[in-house]
Design an enzyme around this catalytic site. Sequence first.
Site, PDB file in Angstrom:
ATOM      1  N   HIS A  18       0.565  -1.319   0.215  1.00 24.02           N
ATOM      2  CA  HIS A  18       0.497  -0.178  -0.312  1.00 24.02           C
ATOM      3  C   HIS A  18       1.037   0.893  -0.037  1.00 24.02           C
ATOM      4  O   HIS A  18       1.709   1.194  -0.276  1.00 24.02           O
ATOM      5  CB  HIS A  18      -1.147  -0.557   1.129  1.00 24.02           C
ATOM      6  CG  HIS A  18      -0.508  -0.299   2.553  1.00 24.02           C
ATOM      7  ND1 HIS A  18       0.686   0.331   3.049  1.00 24.02           N
ATOM      8  CD2 HIS A  18       0.109  -1.384   3.261  1.00 24.02           C
ATOM      9  CE1 HIS A  18       0.798   0.335   3.762  1.00 24.02           C
ATOM     10  NE2 HIS A  18       0.520  -1.032   4.121  1.00 24.02           N
ATOM     11  N   GLU A  19       0.320   2.544   0.480  1.00 24.77           N
ATOM     12  CA  GLU A  19       1.196   4.145   0.230  1.00 24.77           C
ATOM     13  C   GLU A  19       1.857   4.001   0.634  1.00 24.77           C
ATOM     14  O   GLU A  19       3.285   4.310   0.490  1.00 24.77           O
ATOM     15  CB  GLU A  19      -0.015   5.228   0.121  1.00 24.77           C
ATOM     16  CG  GLU A  19      -0.650   5.168  -1.606  1.00 24.77           C
ATOM     17  CD  GLU A  19       0.798   5.196  -2.436  1.00 24.77           C
ATOM     18  OE1 GLU A  19       1.319   6.033  -1.618  1.00 24.77           O
ATOM     19  OE2 GLU A  19      -0.283   5.162  -3.493  1.00 24.77           O
ATOM     20  N   GLY A  20       1.620   2.936   1.636  1.00 30.84           N
ATOM     21  CA  GLY A  20       3.104   3.134   3.419  1.00 30.84           C
ATOM     22  C   GLY A  20       4.069   2.312   2.560  1.00 30.84           C
ATOM     23  O   GLY A  20       5.714   3.116   2.854  1.00 30.84           O
ATOM     24  N   HIS A  21       4.050   1.376   2.093  1.00 31.97           N
ATOM     25  CA  HIS A  21       5.004   1.110   2.077  1.00 31.97           C
ATOM     26  C   HIS A  21       5.836   1.457   0.492  1.00 31.97           C
ATOM     27  O   HIS A  21       7.232   1.784   0.640  1.00 31.97           O
ATOM     28  CB  HIS A  21       4.568  -1.236   0.852  1.00 31.97           C
ATOM     29  CG  HIS A  21       4.664  -1.997   1.836  1.00 31.97           C
ATOM     30  ND1 HIS A  21       2.731  -2.233   1.525  1.00 31.97           N
ATOM     31  CD2 HIS A  21       5.133  -2.471   3.470  1.00 31.97           C
ATOM     32  CE1 HIS A  21       2.555  -3.183   3.091  1.00 31.97           C
ATOM     33  NE2 HIS A  21       3.567  -3.405   3.356  1.00 31.97           N
TER      34      HIS A  21
ATOM     35  N   ASP B 230       4.692   0.554  12.181  1.00 32.54           N
ATOM     36  CA  ASP B 230       5.014  -1.121  13.564  1.00 32.54           C
ATOM     37  C   ASP B 230       6.495  -0.027  13.935  1.00 32.54           C
ATOM     38  O   ASP B 230       7.826  -0.799  14.052  1.00 32.54           O
ATOM     39  CB  ASP B 230       5.928  -2.397  12.442  1.00 32.54           C
ATOM     40  CG  ASP B 230       4.340  -3.048  11.599  1.00 32.54           C
ATOM     41  OD1 ASP B 230       4.379  -3.270  12.362  1.00 32.54           O
ATOM     42  OD2 ASP B 230       4.367  -2.355  10.724  1.00 32.54           O
TER      43      ASP B 230
ATOM     44  N   GLN C 235       8.647  -1.950  16.540  1.00 39.61           N
ATOM     45  CA  GLN C 235       9.014  -2.875  15.614  1.00 39.61           C
ATOM     46  C   GLN C 235      10.619  -2.307  15.167  1.00 39.61           C
ATOM     47  O   GLN C 235      11.510  -2.409  15.647  1.00 39.61           O
ATOM     48  CB  GLN C 235       8.197  -3.549  14.426  1.00 39.61           C
ATOM     49  CG  GLN C 235       9.228  -3.825  12.477  1.00 39.61           C
ATOM     50  CD  GLN C 235       8.737  -4.599  12.383  1.00 39.61           C
ATOM     51  OE1 GLN C 235       7.887  -5.368  12.062  1.00 39.61           O
ATOM     52  NE2 GLN C 235       8.255  -3.705  10.727  1.00 39.61           N
TER      53      GLN C 235
END
Lengths: 282, 282
Positions: B34-37, B150, B153
């Site tokens: 998605h746009e995050g990636h 995350d 993480q």
Amino acid sequence: MKIIRKIKELKTHLTKLSKQGKTIGFVPTMGYLHEGHLSLIKMARKENDIVIASIFVNPKQFGPSEDYKKYPRDMERDSKLAESVGADYIFTPTKNEIYKEDHKTYVEVEEIDSIMCGASRSGHFKGVCTIVLKLFNIINPTRAYFGKKDYQQLVIIKKMAEDLNIDIDIIGGDIIREEDNLALSSRNKYLSKRERENATVLYKSLKLAEDLIRDGKAVEKVKKEAQNFLLKNKYVKKFDYFDIRELYTLKEIKEKYPKNILIAAAIWIGNTRLIDNFIINR
Amino acid sequence: MKIIRKIKELKTHLTKLSKQGKTIGFVPTMGYLHEGHLSLIKMARKENDIVIASIFVNPKQFGPSEDYKKYPRDMERDSKLAESVGADYIFTPTKNEIYKEDHKTYVEVEEIDSIMCGASRSGHFKGVCTIVLKLFNIINPTRAYFGKKDYQQLVIIKKMAEDLNIDIDIIGGDIIREEDNLALSSRNKYLSKRERENATVLYKSLKLAEDLIRDGKAVEKVKKEAQNFLLKNKYVKKFDYFDIRELYTLKEIKEKYPKNILIAAAIWIGNTRLIDNFIINR
């Protein structure tokens, strides 16, 4: 030969060497070098352009009641010895250079790290894997050399490298022994004269087991006989294990002997813990 | 753009690139981009010569009752998206290519991995650290990019890199949100229409907490109010945590607020676990 204490300084040298395409042989040690260590440095010398030995008594691989503080140290002697067999660099960082106060990251090779030496030295191999991985990441060697006296350690490091996709050849060097067959160890220094004489009982118990295995005696019986032989010696103060396992995986041997066998034992002569092993290829 | 499934093949490319002195930006993902990636891939594109994204749904970071099997996968869509923002390589190995049958080695960042998401997802960060370290060792990137959604993480990976002397810049990318402020997540796909509408309650609870903190309200009271606010919504089926911690160390806040604060929460909307967080710099 250069003695280097700081990671940053070592990295500066390494970056230069890597740009020149040099191969690097790495021999991690806890110092107080003996012919066992020196034979690893000699191997590294033959097989690589550059040889780096590290000397670092790693606190994370000692249990709270173990000999971290009294572990023998002699940097002057060590550096002369390392140089005499061709080391180019000794990397000997302080504890604080290696472990930040809030160090929290550990590496474990599960199962294999809780048998044999791992059963009596809880957390030992976790400490070993963590320092070795750190040193691998700092030095990024082509090949790394470990003595077969710590055979379980060698198996664990190989497994760690395989499981974590570490692109370093892990190479084992043969056990070096005294004339009476006691395996060389920095801890032999702890032994009194009488203890030293009796320490050969360990080698003898392995030889006894080898003979019994070659005679076809069952695993459990061999272990029992070797244990009895060891415990008859009044200098054997404690008995950690006497084990017979498949050489490469350290898996238990149920009935039939495999082609390649490890016989390994750990005992206490007085207050000194000694280990030794035999490799049998049938 | 090249799609590569085998470690060996990837290594062949990487060796060539490294000899040419290329910098490598690495974006590890579990796919269903998605746009995050994509924003991470764009960052990597700007800062490096070569961009590698990995797509691997890592079984080791899912609990036995979690959504490993149903986790959304769409390689065709993903490869088009990754290419559209400038990825040079997609590395998408099979499970067997990454984990040998007898895989035994794991990496843990102790303490930080058992709070927040680690408290409700036992073993999750151990799985994350292990796969990330493996991918780091395979790819050996200059920089690696992780989303701040995350956030725990990101802190754990940074700590792992520091503790293990991993020479890779770990870079965090901002959370990307929908118009109604729901943080993008591959798991949003699981939500029904009604659940999707109500999922904004998570963002709203964080905003509420931010306002209360800026008003000087005590930590425990803020947590309680935010929790009550969340649990009032009948679509919130389960509540994992609502936490307020020091931003960089994730240490608990006892009394006085530090300069940099993380507010983070994890809730279940129906059968879908959602997380989100705010960073407050005061």
